[in-house]
Enzyme design. Structure first.
Site, short mmCIF file in Angstrom:
data_model
loop_
_atom_site.label_atom_id
_atom_site.label_comp_id
_atom_site.label_asym_id
_atom_site.label_seq_id
_atom_site.Cartn_x
_atom_site.Cartn_y
_atom_site.Cartn_z
CB CYS A 118 -1.32 0.23 1.63
SG CYS A 118 -2.12 -1.41 1.33
CG HIS A 272 -3.24 3.56 2.19
ND1 HIS A 272 -3.55 3.16 1.40
CD2 HIS A 272 -3.03 2.49 3.50
CE1 HIS A 272 -3.71 2.04 0.92
NE2 HIS A 272 -3.67 1.24 2.53
CG ASN A 302 -6.74 -1.22 1.07
OD1 ASN A 302 -5.64 -0.41 0.23
ND2 ASN A 302 -6.47 -1.45 2.36
#
Ligand code: UT7
Length: 345
Positions: A118, A272, A302
């Site tokens: 990520c 994020h 996500n």
């Protein structure tokens, strides 16, 4: 307070691509013991986008990249290198960056993938700035994104509801040379000049087990491992949550101290999008105004390395982030890895 610093590069243009297919929370209600209410309250996610089977990430990356190059007023031939933060390349080999290079019609320069989950976009952006500072490139295409729908076990309610697919891209350009130049660094006023001011990249492999896909060269794919879901994401959600809040708070404090800017001077925290509650807690601990923390997790979930560049592009498009604003990008992912890049847009 220090308000001068040396920079080498700036973000010239952005682009993004998300698949058209929308998967709402009610889809999971149809076959799992879960609910729209649980997913919304615990994560902030209402829907996510999924690609169709056998659509590779470079298909989306090509669209995002062409947009970013065009908005930078550049020809593709001006791109000196591609850095692609992804853990879902089209194939194990070659890299997604090489396939993207050919799709864009580029036949020179470097191209490689960055495995930082990520945090892949943050790592790639910092690397692009470093390549430019070293003088080996003038225009670097940085791509971040993942098709996490294909890494998630759709029978595991702990993970499958969280993830989606999406890709963002930026072009990082060398600053114009001028008199106040030392090598490839330019002395600038941090209160006004667009540029990448600082980056901070961190890792702690001791926490590798809290978020992983357990198959690989050390754990070969067997029918038993497939049956146990060993080729899918496995996560200790609570441990990752706690780690994320602490790491994102600390990296923000560190990077601001590095350049001598106050956290309150940052206009937008483009972070994020893993969980709305993580962002709320980070905001509270840093004393941030909620209006400075943009979110689009409700629409996309996500998307791993895609969250930061997709959100940046959307906020710029909507005019909520404007040229001249000071923006902090930050992310955390499997490794554990995390980091931040401070940019005046
Ligand atoms: O991008 C990489 C970084 N990833 C992250 O940052 C994710 C970080 N972690 C999280 O966002 C949260 O920990 C989750 C959203 C994954 C989970 O939320 P939580 O509040 O930490 O829930 P939990 O894992 O403690 O689970 C609480 C309960 C459990 O049931 P019991 O044991 O209390 O009976 C889970 O089984 O919620 C249950 N649960 C669900 N219930 C309905 C877990 N997933 C679901 C679900 N629907 N989808």
């Amino acid at each position: 307070m220090q308000n001068k610093n040396y920079i080498s590069s700036y973000i010239a243009g952005t682009g993004k691509c998300v698949p058209e297919k929308i998967i709402s929370n009610s889809y999971f209600e149809s076959y799992l013991e879960t609910s729209d209410q649980w997913i919304t309250e615990r994560t902030g996610i209402k829907e996510r986008r999924w690609t169709d089977d056998n659509v590779g990430i470079t298909e989306l990356a090509q669209i995002a990249s062409e947009q970013a190059i065009q908005r930078s007023n550049l020809e593709v031939s001006a791109i000196d290198g591609i850095i692609f933060g992804t853990v879902t390349p089209d194939f194990h080999l070659p890299s997604a960056a090489c396939i993207l290079q050919t799709k864009l019609g580029i036949t020179r320069g470097f191209a490689f993938d960055v495995t930082a989950a990520c945090a892949g976009f943050i790592y790639s952006l910092a690397l692009a700035d470093m390549y430019i500072a070293r003088g080996v490139a003038k225009n670097v295409l940085v791509v971040g994104g993942d098709l996490v729908s294909y890494l998630a076990n759709q029978q595991d309610r702990n993970t499958c509801v969280l993830f989606g697919d999406g890709v963002g891209a930026v072009v990082v350009r060398a600053c114009e040379k001028d008199a106040e130049q030392a090598g490839n660094f330019k002395l600038v006023d941090l209160k006004s000049t667009p540029g990448i001011y600082a980056s901070e990249l961190c890792a702690d492999g001791r926490e590798a087990d809290i978020l992983k896909i357990p198959y690989g060269s050390a754990n070969r794919l067997t029918p038993e491992l497939v049956a146990a879901g060993g080729h899918f994401v496995q996560m200790d959600g609570k441990a990752v949550f706690k780690f994320a809040v602490k790491a994102l708070v600390e990296v923000t404090q560190t990077i601001c101290a590095q350049v001598g800017l106050k956290i309150s001077e940052i206009d937008h925290f483009v972070s994020h999008q893993a969980n709305q509650r993580i962002l709320q807690l980070v905001g509270e601990q840093l004393g941030l105004d909620k209006s400075k923390i943009p979110m689009n997790i409700e629409k996309y979930g996500n998307t791993s390395a895609g969250t930061v560049p997709v959100l940046l592009d959307e906020e710029l498009e909507a005019g909520r982030i404007k040229r001249g604003d000071l923006v902090l990008f930050s992310a955390i992912g499997s490794g554990m890895v995390w980091g931040a890049v401070l940019v005046r847009i």
